[in-house]
Design an enzyme around this catalytic site. Structure first.
Site, PDB file in Angstrom:
ATOM      1  N   SER A  10       0.593  -9.601  -7.233  1.00 26.77           N
ATOM      2  CA  SER A  10       0.379  -8.537  -8.020  1.00 26.77           C
ATOM      3  C   SER A  10       1.815  -8.237  -8.443  1.00 26.77           C
ATOM      4  CB  SER A  10      -0.343  -7.331  -7.162  1.00 26.77           C
ATOM      5  OG  SER A  10       0.208  -7.093  -5.983  1.00 26.77           O
ATOM      6  N   GLU A  12       4.552  -4.822 -10.149  1.00 27.73           N
ATOM      7  CA  GLU A  12       4.325  -3.276 -10.063  1.00 27.73           C
ATOM      8  C   GLU A  12       5.282  -2.912 -11.316  1.00 27.73           C
ATOM      9  OE1 GLU A  12       4.810  -0.342  -6.932  1.00 27.73           O
ATOM     10  OE2 GLU A  12       6.652   0.135  -7.472  1.00 27.73           O
ATOM     11  N   ALA A  46       7.931  11.748  -9.559  1.00 28.00           N
ATOM     12  CA  ALA A  46       7.765  12.957  -8.690  1.00 28.00           C
ATOM     13  C   ALA A  46       6.935  14.113  -9.359  1.00 28.00           C
ATOM     14  CB  ALA A  46       9.210  13.346  -8.493  1.00 28.00           C
ATOM     15  N   HIS A  71      -0.903   4.477  -9.699  1.00 27.36           N
ATOM     16  CA  HIS A  71      -0.515   5.345  -8.673  1.00 27.36           C
ATOM     17  C   HIS A  71      -0.654   6.734  -8.708  1.00 27.36           C
ATOM     18  CE1 HIS A  71       3.263   2.627  -6.961  1.00 27.36           C
ATOM     19  NE2 HIS A  71       2.415   1.764  -7.691  1.00 27.36           N
ATOM     20  N   GLY A 102       3.975  10.827  -2.424  1.00 28.71           N
ATOM     21  CA  GLY A 102       5.110  11.020  -3.408  1.00 28.71           C
ATOM     22  C   GLY A 102       6.207  11.749  -3.173  1.00 28.71           C
ATOM     23  N   ASP A 103       7.363  11.891  -4.100  1.00 27.81           N
ATOM     24  CA  ASP A 103       8.379  12.281  -3.789  1.00 27.81           C
ATOM     25  C   ASP A 103       8.332  13.702  -4.432  1.00 27.81           C
ATOM     26  OD1 ASP A 103       9.618   9.899  -2.710  1.00 27.81           O
ATOM     27  OD2 ASP A 103       9.916   9.015  -4.600  1.00 27.81           O
ATOM     28  N   HIS A 143       9.276   4.713   8.102  1.00 29.64           N
ATOM     29  CA  HIS A 143       9.330   5.563   7.065  1.00 29.64           C
ATOM     30  C   HIS A 143      10.926   6.340   7.314  1.00 29.64           C
ATOM     31  CE1 HIS A 143       9.071   9.082   4.231  1.00 29.64           C
ATOM     32  NE2 HIS A 143       8.082   8.319   3.586  1.00 29.64           N
ATOM     33  N   ALA A 146      10.127   9.624   9.129  1.00 33.48           N
ATOM     34  CA  ALA A 146       9.362   9.741  10.221  1.00 33.48           C
ATOM     35  C   ALA A 146      10.025  10.131  11.630  1.00 33.48           C
ATOM     36  CB  ALA A 146       8.866   8.306  10.418  1.00 33.48           C
ATOM     37  N   GLN A 170       6.749  -1.008   1.535  1.00 32.98           N
ATOM     38  CA  GLN A 170       8.159  -0.800   1.241  1.00 32.98           C
ATOM     39  C   GLN A 170       8.865  -2.311   1.419  1.00 32.98           C
ATOM     40  OE1 GLN A 170      10.451   0.059  -0.699  1.00 32.98           O
ATOM     41  NE2 GLN A 170      10.450   2.142  -0.054  1.00 32.98           N
ATOM     42  N   HIS A 260       3.139  -8.663  -3.549  1.00 29.11           N
ATOM     43  CA  HIS A 260       3.402  -7.573  -4.502  1.00 29.11           C
ATOM     44  C   HIS A 260       4.935  -7.597  -4.946  1.00 29.11           C
ATOM     45  CE1 HIS A 260       2.019  -3.958  -6.596  1.00 29.11           C
ATOM     46  NE2 HIS A 260       3.254  -3.369  -6.145  1.00 29.11           N
TER      47      HIS A 260
END
Length: 281
Positions: A10, A12, A46, A71, A102-103, A143, A146, A170, A260
């Site tokens: 896929s 992006e 964002a 998205h 999201g940011d 993350h 995290a 990611q 991806h």
């Protein structure tokens, strides 16, 4: 390789900001469609700042006869706003969403009616049932925000239990991090495909900047080799092609369900990678 054993891919894209960018991306897509992607996803800025561009790019992909995934993010969003977006996307014929927290927009405090991506996943499921295939993000290298690897794994599990169908990671350059993450998810009894996100290496400075921002680890040996090439872009691209091809081969051999590609709205590097992998047209 037989057609039945061909590893799915896929792609992006991000929504262009100018008419010239729109036309350039259209040409890039036409080249990459020869790779027969399962779907093409389009990022969401964002706070939903690129919503119009996201939806128009998704519509263009659909009109070209290719499955498109939008998205959708929830930072700063209200339930009514997300409900409206879902209605628009469903009416367009979108059946796949990449569902993210999201940011935060620059200078924006944490607001809105959702705090985590799992809240958004649960809301979409409650509102639309099984109308959408929901992808969520995964972070094999943890993350960047995290508190700990364990808490990050639990956050991922919460998203899956809220109704996610699959995940896209990611990008990373250490296959062991991916395989360990998959094992940890399996150990929790969560049966979801976890698709590796692949970032082609075409620019040393761009890769360093992105990786510092998103927490993706660049192994020291890769960083040093890239730095040693200086401004020799041909050497950087050739080295990057070797490194990422080897990574993809490891992932394929280890049972990754698909790949991806983060295209950065470019076709050359992704096409070269897929040709090396025997995934070309």
């Amino acid at each position: 390789m037989t057609e039945t054993s061909r590893l799915p891919i896929s792609l992006e894209f991000f929504p262009p900001k100018t008419p010239e960018g729109v036309e350039k991306l259209r040409l890039v897509r036409q080249k990459l469609y020869a790779l027969q992607p399962e779907f093409c996803s389009v990022t969401f800025g964002a706070g939903g700042s690129t919503q119009e561009g996201t939806f128009s790019t998704v519509g263009a992909i659909l009109s070209e006869g290719v499955t498109a995934a939008s998205h959708i993010s929830c930072v700063g969003a209200t339930r009514d706003a997300v409900r409206s977006q879902l209605g628009t996307l469903k009416a367009m014929g979108v059946r796949r969403l990449v569902t993210l927290r999201g940011d935060l927009p620059s200078g924006y405090g944490l607001g809105g009616e959702f705090h985590y991506a799992s809240d958004l996943v649960a809301f979409i499921r409650a509102e639309t049932g099984d109308d959408f295939h929901l992808e969520v993000a995964a972070y094999p290298e943890v993350h960047p925000q995290a508190k700990s690897p364990a808490s990050d794994l639990q956050a991922f599990a919460t998203k899956v239990r809220a109704g996610a169908n699959s995940a896209i990671t990611q990008y990373f350059f250490n296959a062991d991090a991916y395989f360990r993450f998959v094992e940890e998810v399996d150990a929790l009894g969560l049966n979801v495909p976890i698709v590796p996100g692949i970032m082609p290496i075409t620019s040393s400075t761009q890769l360093m900047r992105f990786s510092d921002a998103c927490g993706a680890e660049i192994p020291r040996w890769i960083r040093l080799r890239l730095q040693s090439y200086g401004d020799d872009t041909d050497s950087i691209k050739a080295f990057g092609l070797d490194v990422v091809t080897d990574l993809c081969e490891q992932l394929r051999a280890g049972g990754a369900p698909s790949l991806h590609f983060y295209t950065m709205n470019q076709s050359v590097a992704v096409f070269a990678l897929c040709e090396r992998l025997g995934l070309g047209a």
